[in-house]
Design an enzyme around this catalytic site. Structure first.
Site, PDB file in Angstrom:
ATOM      1  N   TYR A   1       0.812  -1.222   0.000  1.00 20.14           N
ATOM      2  CA  TYR A   1       0.000   0.000   0.000  1.00 20.14           C
ATOM      3  C   TYR A   1       0.844   1.271   0.000  1.00 20.14           C
ATOM      4  O   TYR A   1       0.700   2.119   0.885  1.00 20.14           O
ATOM      5  CB  TYR A   1      -0.957  -0.001   1.206  1.00 20.14           C
ATOM      6  CG  TYR A   1      -2.062  -1.029   1.074  1.00 20.14           C
ATOM      7  CD1 TYR A   1      -3.231  -0.714   0.398  1.00 20.14           C
ATOM      8  CD2 TYR A   1      -1.920  -2.306   1.601  1.00 20.14           C
ATOM      9  CE1 TYR A   1      -4.246  -1.662   0.258  1.00 20.14           C
ATOM     10  CE2 TYR A   1      -2.929  -3.256   1.454  1.00 20.14           C
ATOM     11  CZ  TYR A   1      -4.093  -2.920   0.781  1.00 20.14           C
ATOM     12  OH  TYR A   1      -5.084  -3.840   0.629  1.00 20.14           O
TER      13      TYR A   1
ATOM     14  N   TYR B   1     -11.771  -7.589   7.322  1.00 22.84           N
ATOM     15  CA  TYR B   1     -10.643  -7.685   6.387  1.00 22.84           C
ATOM     16  C   TYR B   1     -10.366  -9.156   6.128  1.00 22.84           C
ATOM     17  O   TYR B   1     -10.189  -9.938   7.071  1.00 22.84           O
ATOM     18  CB  TYR B   1      -9.380  -7.007   6.944  1.00 22.84           C
ATOM     19  CG  TYR B   1      -8.223  -7.162   5.978  1.00 22.84           C
ATOM     20  CD1 TYR B   1      -8.123  -6.357   4.847  1.00 22.84           C
ATOM     21  CD2 TYR B   1      -7.258  -8.150   6.164  1.00 22.84           C
ATOM     22  CE1 TYR B   1      -7.095  -6.527   3.923  1.00 22.84           C
ATOM     23  CE2 TYR B   1      -6.220  -8.324   5.250  1.00 22.84           C
ATOM     24  CZ  TYR B   1      -6.155  -7.502   4.134  1.00 22.84           C
ATOM     25  OH  TYR B   1      -5.140  -7.681   3.225  1.00 22.84           O
TER      26      TYR B   1
ATOM     27  N   ASP C   1     -12.523 -16.690   9.786  1.00 18.67           N
ATOM     28  CA  ASP C   1     -11.199 -16.298   9.318  1.00 18.67           C
ATOM     29  C   ASP C   1     -10.349 -15.964  10.543  1.00 18.67           C
ATOM     30  O   ASP C   1     -10.463 -14.885  11.115  1.00 18.67           O
ATOM     31  CB  ASP C   1     -11.329 -15.092   8.379  1.00 18.67           C
ATOM     32  CG  ASP C   1      -9.975 -14.568   7.907  1.00 18.67           C
ATOM     33  OD1 ASP C   1      -8.945 -15.000   8.455  1.00 18.67           O
ATOM     34  OD2 ASP C   1      -9.965 -13.716   7.006  1.00 18.67           O
TER      35      ASP C   1
ATOM     36  N   LYS D   1      -0.764 -16.500   8.810  1.00 17.41           N
ATOM     37  CA  LYS D   1       0.102 -15.625   9.612  1.00 17.41           C
ATOM     38  C   LYS D   1       1.006 -16.351  10.616  1.00 17.41           C
ATOM     39  O   LYS D   1       2.112 -16.713  10.250  1.00 17.41           O
ATOM     40  CB  LYS D   1      -0.735 -14.531  10.255  1.00 17.41           C
ATOM     41  CG  LYS D   1      -1.257 -13.565   9.189  1.00 17.41           C
ATOM     42  CD  LYS D   1      -1.668 -12.213   9.731  1.00 17.41           C
ATOM     43  CE  LYS D   1      -1.756 -11.186   8.637  1.00 17.41           C
ATOM     44  NZ  LYS D   1      -3.104 -10.803   8.243  1.00 17.41           N
TER      45      LYS D   1
HETATM   46  C1  LIG Z   1      -3.720 -10.867   6.928  1.00 15.06           C
HETATM   47  C2  LIG Z   1      -5.099 -11.388   6.828  1.00 15.06           C
HETATM   48  C3  LIG Z   1      -5.552 -12.017   5.644  1.00 15.06           C
HETATM   49  C4  LIG Z   1      -4.718 -12.118   4.400  1.00 15.06           C
HETATM   50  O1  LIG Z   1      -3.577 -12.872   4.578  1.00 15.06           O
HETATM   51  P1  LIG Z   1      -2.330 -12.710   3.562  1.00 15.06           P
HETATM   52  O2  LIG Z   1      -1.361 -13.737   4.026  1.00 15.06           O
HETATM   53  O3  LIG Z   1      -1.851 -11.298   3.722  1.00 15.06           O
HETATM   54  O4  LIG Z   1      -2.847 -12.970   2.193  1.00 15.06           O
HETATM   55  C5  LIG Z   1      -6.848 -12.513   5.641  1.00 15.06           C
HETATM   56  N1  LIG Z   1      -7.646 -12.410   6.725  1.00 15.06           N
HETATM   57  C6  LIG Z   1      -7.237 -11.822   7.862  1.00 15.06           C
HETATM   58  C7  LIG Z   1      -8.157 -11.776   9.036  1.00 15.06           C
HETATM   59  C8  LIG Z   1      -5.958 -11.287   7.960  1.00 15.06           C
HETATM   60  O5  LIG Z   1      -5.564 -10.683   9.086  1.00 15.06           O
END
Ligand SMILES: *Cc1c(COP(=O)(O)O)cnc(C)c1O
Length: 424
Positions: free
Chosen positions: A14, A141, A242, A271
């Site tokens: 970004y 997100y 997620d 992550k």
């Molecule tokens: C960081 C994140 C993503 C995306 O993961 P990337 O490895 O950056 O593609 C998706 N969902 C959540 C909740 C995140 O924090």
């Protein structure tokens, strides 16, 4: 380091090529610190975006990568399997809620979200009732690829730029009741209404359980999540959690859905999965969803990345999960939460601060106006800490080994940064 070349030719997350914010050259990282080119050591408040939960250059994680490197770095996963993947998936199946037992390994968080959405669509197609919408929350997100972006907050991810191309999904109001507040039943009404009105088209609900991360760092009441699960059951809609940011202990539970004592139908992880060493993610679902998907027209789940189950990434993920579960992570995260609960509230006395909040090893300071990132980072680096705010949010999610004096250094730097940007 040739930072001038970097500025001229390299895109960072970004950033603008016309007016790039300066980047700090890092030559190494060790324990809780990033080491700048000039030798300055910065205490890392970000865990490299939720990932490096054990800190950097960890001997156990290094050893896992080194010994795997001598066996094999990568082999295709089509028609081949290997021990690092088997060991990792065994752990993931054991760690997550009981019905979650089919693991799909993929390259990044965004892709694990794509995979989850595709699973939900294939599931309904196989049942002879195709569906074409997802229901999600404002301020969410889920990643930067197109399908992930389509369920991310429409304003934050500027859906207007992709109009006509980006699929349009349904967004419900995000919860207002904070984690430690009293629960307000009105919070769920917009979600309940949208689910009921569109139930025949909605393949799944997708949300971040308990903590909405990059879309606003909102920490919400577990009852909201409990109601979502109940409503999904009532209307026969799948639930995708997620946990890419919240997974592996960050919120004080191994997975944030445990705060509400619910189980998702599909779970996305990423992550911290490899302790921040390599890119790897996983989508885990129930036998019911998986077998239904595979009973459909395609006869399989239609996805298979080139670097699926990369052995180096699986090996370091195994080591990271062992490190996590063999130590008292829960006590560490709770002690971080306790310290944040005493360190953060005094910041509310500053006129520029709108709110402070925390949960587990997450601390958030929300200001009334946008923070000048370049300006505040100068203060942070002078204070020898690494924190990267966005918008009106200054937040930390440190490695789990941080102790009280580390956390006070981070919070003190935030205080000084706020005073520098907004006046005493
Ligand atoms: C960081 C994140 C993503 C995306 O993961 P990337 O490895 O950056 O593609 C998706 N969902 C959540 C909740 C995140 O924090």
């Amino acid at each position: 380091m040739d930072t001038e070349f970097d500025r001229q030719h390299i895109w960072h997350p970004y950033t603008s090529t016309i007016d790039p914010i300066p980047c700090y050259p890092v030559k190494g990282a060790e324990g809780l610190e990033l080491i700048l080119e000039d030798g300055t050591r910065l205490l890392d408040g970000m865990s490299s975006w939720w990932a490096a939960i054990h800190g950097y250059n960890h001997p156990v994680l290094n050893e896992a990568v080194e010994s795997q490197l001598k066996q094999m770095s990568h082999v295709m996963f089509g028609g081949i399997t290997h021990q690092p993947a088997i060991a990792l998936c065994k752990k993931l199946v054991a760690m997550t809620a009981e019905p979650l037992e089919k693991v799909f390994l993929c390259d990044s968080g965004s892709i694990s979200v794509e995979v989850a959405l595709k699973m939900a669509l294939q599931y309904w197609h196989a049942l002879g009732r195709p569906k074409d919408k997802f229901l999600t929350l404002r301020h969410g997100y889920h990643g930067d690829s197109f399908a992930a972006m389509s369920v991310t907050d429409p304003d934050n991810s500027m859906h207007s730029l992709y109009k006509g191309f980006l699929p349009e999904h349904i967004f419900a109001q995000s919860p207002e009741s904070g984690f430690f507040d009293a629960w307000n039943e009105d919070d769920i009404s917009d979600f309940a209404q949208k689910l009921e009105q569109n139930r025949d088209r909605i393949a799944a609900v997708i949300l971040e359980p308990i903590v909405q991360g990059a879309g606003g760092m909102r920490i919400y009441h577990p009852t909201y999540l409990r109601r979502v699960r109940e409503l999904c059951d009532e209307h026969n809609v799948l639930l995708i959690c997620d946990e890419i940011a919240t997974g592996f202990g960050r919120t004080g539970k191994l997975f944030a859905y445990e705060h509400a004592e619910i189980t998702p139908d599909i779970l996305c992880l990423g992550k911290a999965l490899t302790g921040g060493y390599m890119t790897l993610a996983a989508t885990i679902t129930t036998s019911h969803v998986a077998d239904t998907v595979c009973s459909g027209k395609a006869g399989c789940f239609m996805h298979g990345p080139t670097f699926m189950a990369n052995p180096l990434a699986c090996a370091v993920a195994n080591a990271s999960l062992e490190l996590l579960t063999n130590q008292n992570w829960q006590q560490k995260v709770h002690s971080i939460e306790n310290h944040l609960s005493t360190l953060l509230p005094p910041l509310k006395n500053h006129h520029a601060v709108k709110d402070v909040r925390w949960l587990g090893a997450i601390g958030v300071v929300e200001t009334h106006n946008n923070v000048d990132v370049a300006e505040i980072q100068k203060v942070f680096v002078k204070e020898k800490v690494w924190i990267r705010p966005f918008g009106r949010l200054i937040y930390i999610m440190p490695p789990f080994d941080m102790e009280e004096h580390h956390l006070s250094a981070l919070v003190r730097a935030i205080q000084k940064g706020v005073e520098h940007c907004f006046g005493e």
